[in-house]
Write a protein that holds these residues in place. Structure first.
Motif, mmCIF file in Angstrom:
data_model
loop_
_atom_site.group_PDB
_atom_site.id
_atom_site.type_symbol
_atom_site.label_atom_id
_atom_site.label_comp_id
_atom_site.label_asym_id
_atom_site.label_seq_id
_atom_site.Cartn_x
_atom_site.Cartn_y
_atom_site.Cartn_z
ATOM 1 N N UNK A 49 0.771 -1.078 0.157
ATOM 2 C CA UNK A 49 0.066 0.020 -0.023
ATOM 3 C C UNK A 49 0.784 1.318 0.011
ATOM 4 N N UNK A 50 1.975 1.270 0.715
ATOM 5 C CA UNK A 50 2.960 2.522 0.787
ATOM 6 C C UNK A 50 3.590 2.639 -0.473
ATOM 7 N N UNK A 51 3.779 1.642 -1.089
ATOM 8 C CA UNK A 51 4.471 1.752 -2.572
ATOM 9 C C UNK A 51 3.463 2.018 -3.395
ATOM 10 N N UNK A 52 2.333 1.729 -3.530
ATOM 11 C CA UNK A 52 1.365 1.998 -4.537
ATOM 12 C C UNK A 52 1.012 3.482 -4.439
ATOM 13 N N UNK A 53 0.770 4.103 -3.037
ATOM 14 C CA UNK A 53 0.590 5.400 -2.438
ATOM 15 C C UNK A 53 1.645 6.276 -3.120
ATOM 16 N N UNK A 54 2.794 5.816 -3.502
ATOM 17 C CA UNK A 54 3.967 6.608 -3.883
ATOM 18 C C UNK A 54 4.101 6.570 -5.283
ATOM 19 N N UNK A 55 3.319 5.747 -5.896
ATOM 20 C CA UNK A 55 3.320 5.675 -7.481
ATOM 21 C C UNK A 55 4.133 4.481 -7.996
ATOM 22 N N UNK A 56 4.439 3.508 -7.163
ATOM 23 C CA UNK A 56 5.250 2.730 -7.408
ATOM 24 C C UNK A 56 4.264 1.127 -7.279
ATOM 25 N N UNK A 57 4.228 0.624 -8.551
ATOM 26 C CA UNK A 57 3.307 -0.553 -8.694
ATOM 27 C C UNK A 57 4.025 -1.791 -8.136
ATOM 28 N N UNK A 58 3.231 -2.309 -7.180
ATOM 29 C CA UNK A 58 3.732 -3.560 -6.614
ATOM 30 C C UNK A 58 2.584 -4.496 -6.422
ATOM 31 N N UNK A 59 2.779 -5.983 -6.598
ATOM 32 C CA UNK A 59 1.876 -6.947 -6.384
ATOM 33 C C UNK A 59 1.910 -7.485 -5.200
ATOM 34 N N UNK A 60 1.071 -8.188 -4.689
ATOM 35 C CA UNK A 60 1.012 -8.702 -3.307
ATOM 36 C C UNK A 60 2.312 -9.750 -3.064
ATOM 37 N N UNK A 61 2.513 -10.428 -4.114
ATOM 38 C CA UNK A 61 3.572 -11.342 -4.096
ATOM 39 C C UNK A 61 5.023 -10.673 -4.156
ATOM 40 N N UNK A 62 5.270 -9.588 -4.760
ATOM 41 C CA UNK A 62 6.225 -8.812 -4.722
ATOM 42 C C UNK A 62 6.574 -8.232 -3.125
ATOM 43 N N UNK A 63 5.452 -7.754 -2.848
ATOM 44 C CA UNK A 63 5.758 -7.184 -1.428
ATOM 45 C C UNK A 63 5.750 -8.267 -0.465
ATOM 46 N N UNK A 64 5.289 -9.358 -0.313
ATOM 47 C CA UNK A 64 5.543 -10.544 0.455
ATOM 48 C C UNK A 64 7.177 -10.995 0.561
ATOM 49 N N UNK A 65 7.708 -11.086 -0.908
ATOM 50 C CA UNK A 65 9.044 -11.235 -0.929
ATOM 51 C C UNK A 65 10.258 -10.344 -0.281
#
Length: 83
Positions: A49-65
């Protein structure tokens, strides 16, 4: 304290938390949820969520990694205990 110093300190504390969780693979997510009200999955969702709020696309699996330091399925296979 200036904003950049505060951000640097917060980032260092976050890295330390990830290191601590990585060193305590024996502590299961359900244990964290019961005691602290959050788990590794919550932390990865907040990161996404923090990444996306800053315009960085990230899916759940990338964040979990980021949080698990390996693919989530691999972590579950190696470290998750049956309940």
């Amino acid at each position: 304290m200036d904003p950049q110093t505060q951000t640097d300190i917060e980032a260092a504390a976050f890295r330390r938390l990830l290191e601590h969780l990585d060193n305590r693979k024996d502590v299961q997510n359900i244990d964290l949820m019961d005691l602290a009200g959050f788990c590794r999955n919550c932390l990865s969702r907040w990161y996404q969520e923090a990444a996306e709020q800053r315009g960085v696309a990230m899916d759940k699996e990338a964040a979990r990694e980021v949080v698990y330091k390996m693919p989530y399925d691999e972590w579950k296979e190696k470290h998750q205990t049956p309940r």
